[in-house]
Scaffold this active site. Structure first.
Site, mmCIF file in Angstrom:
data_model
loop_
_atom_site.group_PDB
_atom_site.id
_atom_site.type_symbol
_atom_site.label_atom_id
_atom_site.label_comp_id
_atom_site.label_asym_id
_atom_site.label_seq_id
_atom_site.Cartn_x
_atom_site.Cartn_y
_atom_site.Cartn_z
ATOM 1 C CG ASN A 86 49.316 18.251 58.931
ATOM 2 O OD1 ASN A 86 49.215 19.175 58.125
ATOM 3 N ND2 ASN A 86 50.330 18.144 59.767
ATOM 4 C CG HIS A 133 55.973 12.182 57.129
ATOM 5 N ND1 HIS A 133 56.014 13.392 57.792
ATOM 6 C CD2 HIS A 133 56.542 11.281 57.969
ATOM 7 C CE1 HIS A 133 56.584 13.231 58.977
ATOM 8 N NE2 HIS A 133 56.909 11.950 59.112
ATOM 9 C CG ASP A 151 57.640 20.331 56.619
ATOM 10 O OD1 ASP A 151 56.417 20.534 56.775
ATOM 11 O OD2 ASP A 151 58.254 19.414 57.196
ATOM 12 C CG HIS A 154 53.914 24.221 65.880
ATOM 13 N ND1 HIS A 154 52.806 23.406 65.794
ATOM 14 C CD2 HIS A 154 54.906 23.591 65.201
ATOM 15 C CE1 HIS A 154 53.122 22.317 65.082
ATOM 16 N NE2 HIS A 154 54.392 22.412 64.708
HETATM 17 O O1 DOR Z 1 58.185 19.161 61.520
HETATM 18 C C1 DOR Z 1 57.123 18.841 61.019
HETATM 19 N N1 DOR Z 1 56.002 19.536 61.258
HETATM 20 N N2 DOR Z 1 57.089 17.765 60.225
HETATM 21 C C2 DOR Z 1 55.944 17.262 59.778
HETATM 22 O O2 DOR Z 1 55.969 16.278 59.085
HETATM 23 C C3 DOR Z 1 54.642 17.885 60.154
HETATM 24 C C4 DOR Z 1 54.822 19.299 60.503
HETATM 25 C C5 DOR Z 1 53.622 19.899 61.191
HETATM 26 O O3 DOR Z 1 52.492 19.699 60.718
HETATM 27 O O4 DOR Z 1 53.796 20.602 62.185
#
Ligand code: DOR
Length: 442
Positions: free
Chosen positions: A112, A196, A322, A326
Site C-alpha cells: 500500500n 486484511h 504490522d 506515520h
Molecule cells: O493500522 C493499520 N495501518 N492497519 C492497516 O491495515 C494498514 C496500516 C497502514 O498502512 O497504516
C-alpha cells in the site's frame, strides 16, 4: 564479502564481515530442528562451519555472546515501509535499520505504497533500495491493480519474478467474486494471499472496537463481526477453490475459533497476530491517544486471552508487527481523523518476551518459532536454520537486559509507538545475515 561503507550504522553498533567470525558462548535455540545448546559457533564466508568449541589457533573475529540467545533470524511478514510515495513516514532505508535494531533479518513490506506495488518494476525497485543491509526484503505484491479492487494483477508474472505473497492490505479484497478468482489464480503457483479481513459495510466509519468503551467515548465502533464475517467468507472461498489464505492481523476470539475449526477440517489457512493485539486492550483508548488507533482495532481482555491461546495451540501460526509508521503531524490531529497504525519493529521482541514469555503465557521456544521459521514457511521462503553448512541467518538477543522504550531513540521515522515509557526485559543485540554481522556494543 564487503561491508557497505555508505550505510550508517545505528549508534553504538559495529559491523563485521562473516568471512571468519566466532560467536562465543551463546545459548543457541532453533525449535525447527530441535536445537537448544550452549556452544560456540564458527562462521566462514557467510556459512555456519562449526558448532562446538573454538578450535586451537583460531585467528578470526570474536563476538562474546555469553548470556545471549542466538536463534534463527527474526522474520516479520507484515510491515509498511512506505516507499515509494510516503517517504515522509518511512523509507526502505530507515525501515531496514529499524528492523535490524529490532533483531529482524527479514521483512515483507506491504504494497500500500503510492503507486501500489502491483508490477515487477516496482517490486524490484523496493528490492534494490534494500541492497547492502543485513535485512532480506521480500516485497508483497498487490492482489488487484492499484489496490483498487477492480481487476487482478499479473500474478503469474509476479510469481516468475520471485513474489510469493499477495495482499491488498490496508484494504480487503471486498468483492467475493474477485477473491474467488484471486484464489484460483494464486493456487496455480501455490502462492499465498495475506488478507486484511474486514467487511467494509460493517466497519465503514469505525475508529475503535465496538463495545461499552466506544459507546462511553462516543466514538464510532468497528465491530468484531466485521472481521469474523470476512474471515468466514475467505475461508469458505479457500476451501472451495483449494487456494491458500493467510489471515493478517487476526484480532478477535471469534476469529480464532473460526480459524481453529477450519484447520481441523483441513482448509489451507494460516494466521498471524500482532504484538499490540496480544498486549493492549481497548480501554487504553479512554485517553484518546491516537498512537493506540489501529486497524483492526485493539479489542477486549477476553479477545487477548483467546489470541494467546490460539498462538499456543497452533491455531495462530505467526507473530507479525504490522509496523505502520506515520508522521507525527498526521497523528497529532483529532482522534477520528488520524490514520490507523502503530510502529512495531523495534519493540516486538521485547514486548512479547516481557509480557508473554516471562509472564509464563508462551514458551520461549514457541516465541522463537512464531517469529522465525513459521512466517518464512507461510511465505515459502528458505528456512534460516542454525546448522552446519547453512548460510548464516541469526538473531542475537539478551533475555535479561532491561530497557526503557523511548520513541525519541527509535530509528523508524514513525514515532507512533504504543509502548513509549514501558520497561521491557529482553532486547535484540545483533543480527548476522547476507554476509554481514551488525552487533550492538555493550
Ligand atoms: O493500522 C493499520 N495501518 N492497519 C492497516 O491495515 C494498514 C496500516 C497502514 O498502512 O497504516
Amino acid at each position: 564479502m564487503q561491508l557497505n561503507n555508505n550505510i550508517i550504522l545505528p549508534k553504538g553498533w559495529r559491523a563485521f564481515t562473516t568471512e571468519k567470525l566466532a560467536i562465543r558462548g551463546a545459548r543457541m535455540i532453533d525449535p525447527s530442528i530441535g536445537l537448544d545448546l550452549q556452544a560456540d559457533l564458527i562462521i566462514q564466508d557467510g556459512t555456519i562451519k562449526h558448532i562446538g568449541e573454538i578450535p586451537d589457533g583460531w585467528d578470526g573475529e570474536n563476538v562474546d555472546a555469553k548470556g545471549l540467545i542466538a536463534c534463527p533470524g527474526l522474520f516479520d511478514m507484515h510491515v509498511h515501509l512506505r516507499e515509494p510515495g510516503y517517504e515522509h513516514k518511512e523509507t526502505i532505508q530507515t525501515g531496514c535499520i529499524a528492523a535490524a535494531v529490532g533483531g529482524f533479518t527479514g521483512v515483507a513490506p506491504m504494497p500500500n505504497t503510492n503507486p501500489a506495488l502491483d508490477n515487477p518494476g516496482l517490486i524490484n525497485f523496493v528490492r534494490e533500495r534494500a541492497l547492502g543491509f543485513p535485512v532480506d526484503v521480500h516485497p508483497i505484491a498487490a492482489v488487484t491493480v492499484g489496490r483498487r479492487g477492480q481487476s487482478l494483477t499479473e500474478i503469474g508474472e509476479l510469481f516468475d519474478d520471485g513474489v510469493t505473497t499477495f495482499s491488498d492490505d490496508g484494504s480487503p479484497v471486498a468483492s467475493a467474486e474477485l477473491m474467488r478468482r484471486a484464489l484460483e489464480y494464486t493456487r496455480m503457483f501455490d502462492v499465498v494471499i495475506s488478507e486484511h479481513c474486514e467487511e467494509p459495510s460493517l466497519t465503514a466509519k469505525g475508529v475503535m472496537h465496538e463495545g461499552a468503551v466506544s459507546t462511553r467515548l462516543g466514538l464510532p465502533g468497528w465491530p468484531s463481526i466485521g472481521e469474523e464475517i470476512a474471515i468466514e467468507r475467505n475461508i469458505r472461498l479457500a476451501e472451495f477453490t483449494g487456494g491458500r489464505i493467510h489471515i493478517a492481523h487476526i484480532s478477535t476470539a471469534g476469529s480464532v475459533e473460526i480459524v481453529r475449526q477450519a484447520k481441523a477440517r483441513g482448509v489451507n489457512v494460516t494466521a498471524e497476530v500482532t504484538p499490540h493485539h496480544l498486549t493492549l486492550d481497548c480501554t487504553i483508548l479512554e485517553g484518546f491517544n491516537s498512537d493506540y488507533k489501529v486497524n483492526p482495532p485493539l479489542r477486549t481482555l477476553d479477545d487477548i486471552e483467546a489470541l494467546i491461546e490460539g498462538l499456543t495451540d497452533g491455531t495462530i501460526d505467526a507473530i507479525a508487527t504490522d509496523h505502520a509508521p506515520h508522521a507525527p503531524d498526521e497523528k497529532e490531529v483529532e482522534f477520528i481523523n488520524t490514520p490507523f497504525g502503530m510502529i512495531g519493529l523495534e519493540t516486538a521482541l521485547g514486548v512479547i518476551h516481557t509480557r508473554l514469555v516471562l509472564a509464563g503465557k508462551l514458551s520461549l521456544q514457541r516465541m522463537i518459532e512464531v517469529m522465525t521459521s513459521a512466517p518464512r514457511r507461510i511465505m515459502h521462503l528458505p528456512a534460516a536454520e542454525i546448522k552446519v553448512n547453512s548460510p548464516v541467518n541469526i538473531t542475537l538477543f539478551n533475555p535479561d537486559e532491561k530497557w526503557m522504550v523511548d520513541r525519541e531513540l527509535m530509528y523508524s521515522k514513525g514515532k507512533n509507538t504504543p509502548y513509549h515509557g514501558w520497561e521491557l526485559t529482553g532486547r535484540p543485540c545483533g543480527i548476522i545475515n547476507r554476509g554481514v554481522a551488525w552487533i550492538r556494543k555493550g
